[in-house]
Write an enzyme that holds these catalytic residues in place. Structure first.
Site, mmCIF file in Angstrom:
data_model
loop_
_atom_site.group_PDB
_atom_site.id
_atom_site.type_symbol
_atom_site.label_atom_id
_atom_site.label_comp_id
_atom_site.label_asym_id
_atom_site.label_seq_id
_atom_site.Cartn_x
_atom_site.Cartn_y
_atom_site.Cartn_z
ATOM 1 N N LYS A 13 0.862 -1.184 0.000
ATOM 2 C CA LYS A 13 0.000 0.000 0.000
ATOM 3 C C LYS A 13 0.895 1.229 0.000
ATOM 4 O O LYS A 13 1.824 1.306 0.815
ATOM 5 C CB LYS A 13 -0.850 -0.017 1.279
ATOM 6 N N THR A 73 -4.099 -5.342 1.032
ATOM 7 C CA THR A 73 -3.394 -4.071 1.250
ATOM 8 C C THR A 73 -4.247 -3.137 2.113
ATOM 9 O O THR A 73 -3.721 -2.290 2.826
ATOM 10 C CB THR A 73 -3.008 -3.397 -0.076
#
Ligand SMILES: O=c1[nH]c(=O)c2[nH]c(=O)[nH]c2[nH]1
Length: 314
Positions: A13, A73
């Site tokens: 991320k 994520t």
């Protein structure tokens, strides 16, 4: 799996914004003569964090659509934000260290992880102290600054015993834009049929500067006493002092001097590196009454880039 191919993957991320208020103040840093910086209040501890997970264990997600090992994520983002609430340290690098340790100890399928972050810079606003007529820094109000900011990267892996260790690190401060009106030259360079640039004994040197540094030992960087911690504020101040004092023959000469001064001031550092962009403006007009007074404007839009890395030997 196709035996003809090898794969390298990472996923994660990027740009997770973290605004933690009332983090522990940074105290205990060693003062240096080039800087007034001695502590950071951390009333607003704001950073943008990138998480990149590396290793082979996620390959089935790519090759077979098998997500059984995949940590979403979105969960990584939540993990970072929860850890920010619990964080008891006071530097960006300590925060990334806690995150790296916790990610790898929570998720056995993560072999390696790289965490990077950028400071979301805020400055304390100056407010008048009641009735005294002097100004003090507000402890409540902060003004977002969109200029230079600190960065850091720490990567983590497991050793033979399975303990999480720091594999690599890099600290930095990027986006400085420094304009020195006099006291820089660029002359005696190659002159041939392609040369139009005039020799300049004195030029207004405008540089965009990114600086990075690595410690000899990441344990020094992460020591909670902070006596050997190198704050980005001190690095910036030192670089500015060098630029102010040093009459350079080129940007190459300037960044070399900056690197030497940083390594001399901070023996705990193993390496410093720079990326400098030459943003020097073109002279348009000069006063006939006062030779110091000149007007400059934007040059051709392409710009020169100068890079340097200085490492200690042995
Ligand atoms: O400091 C400088 N270094 C260069 O290599 C260079 N080249 C150039 O055109 N101007 C400058 N300035």
């Amino acid at each position: 799996m196709n035996a003809e191919f090898s794969f390298s993957t990472s996923y994660g991320k990027l740009r997770i914004p973290v605004y933690r208020v009332y983090a522990s103040p940074l105290r205990g840093v060693t003062p240096i003569s080039e800087s007034q910086f001695v502590r950071r209040e951390n009333i607003l501890f704001a950073y943008e964090v990138d998480v990149e997970v590396l290793g082979e264990n996620f390959l089935p997600a790519y090759t077979h659509g098998d997500n059984t090992n995949v940590v979403a994520t979105d969960s990584m983002k939540n993990f970072v934000l929860r850890q920010a609430l619990a964080f008891e340290g006071s530097t960006l690098e300590e925060f990334l260290h806690v995150l790296g340790q916790r990610f790898l100890s929570t998720y056995a399928q993560m072999e390696r992880i790289r965490l990077s972050a950028r400071e979301l810079a805020f400055a304390q606003v100056a407010v008048p102290e009641q009735g005294v007529g002097i100004f003090v820094e507000s402890h409540l109000l902060f003004r977002r600054s969109h200029s230079d900011y600190a960065v850091a990267m720490l990567s983590f892996e497991r050793d033979q015993d399975g303990a999480v260790v720091v594999a690599d690190h890099r600290c930095g401060h990027v986006g400085m834009e420094l304009f020195k009106v006099t006291g820089s030259s660029f002359s005696h360079f190659v002159r041939d049929q392609y040369t139009t640039l005039p020799e300049r004994i004195d030029r207004p040197l405008f540089v965009f500067l990114d600086a990075y540094w690595k410690y000899q030992d990441s344990a020094t960087l992460l020591d909670p006493e902070h006596t050997q911690y190198v704050p980005a504020e001190q690095v910036c101040d030192l670089l500015q002092v060098v630029f102010h004092e040093f009459v350079s023959e080129s940007i190459q000469h300037l960044v070399h001097e900056m690197g030497n001064r940083l390594l001399a001031r901070f023996p705990q550092l193993a390496e410093v590196s720079f990326e400098a962009q030459n943003r020097t403006r073109d002279q348009i007009a000069a006063s006939t009454n006062d030779e110091r007074v000149k007007v400059y404007s934007d040059p051709f839009s392409a710009y020169g880039v100068i890079r340097l890395t200085i490492s200690r030997q042995g």
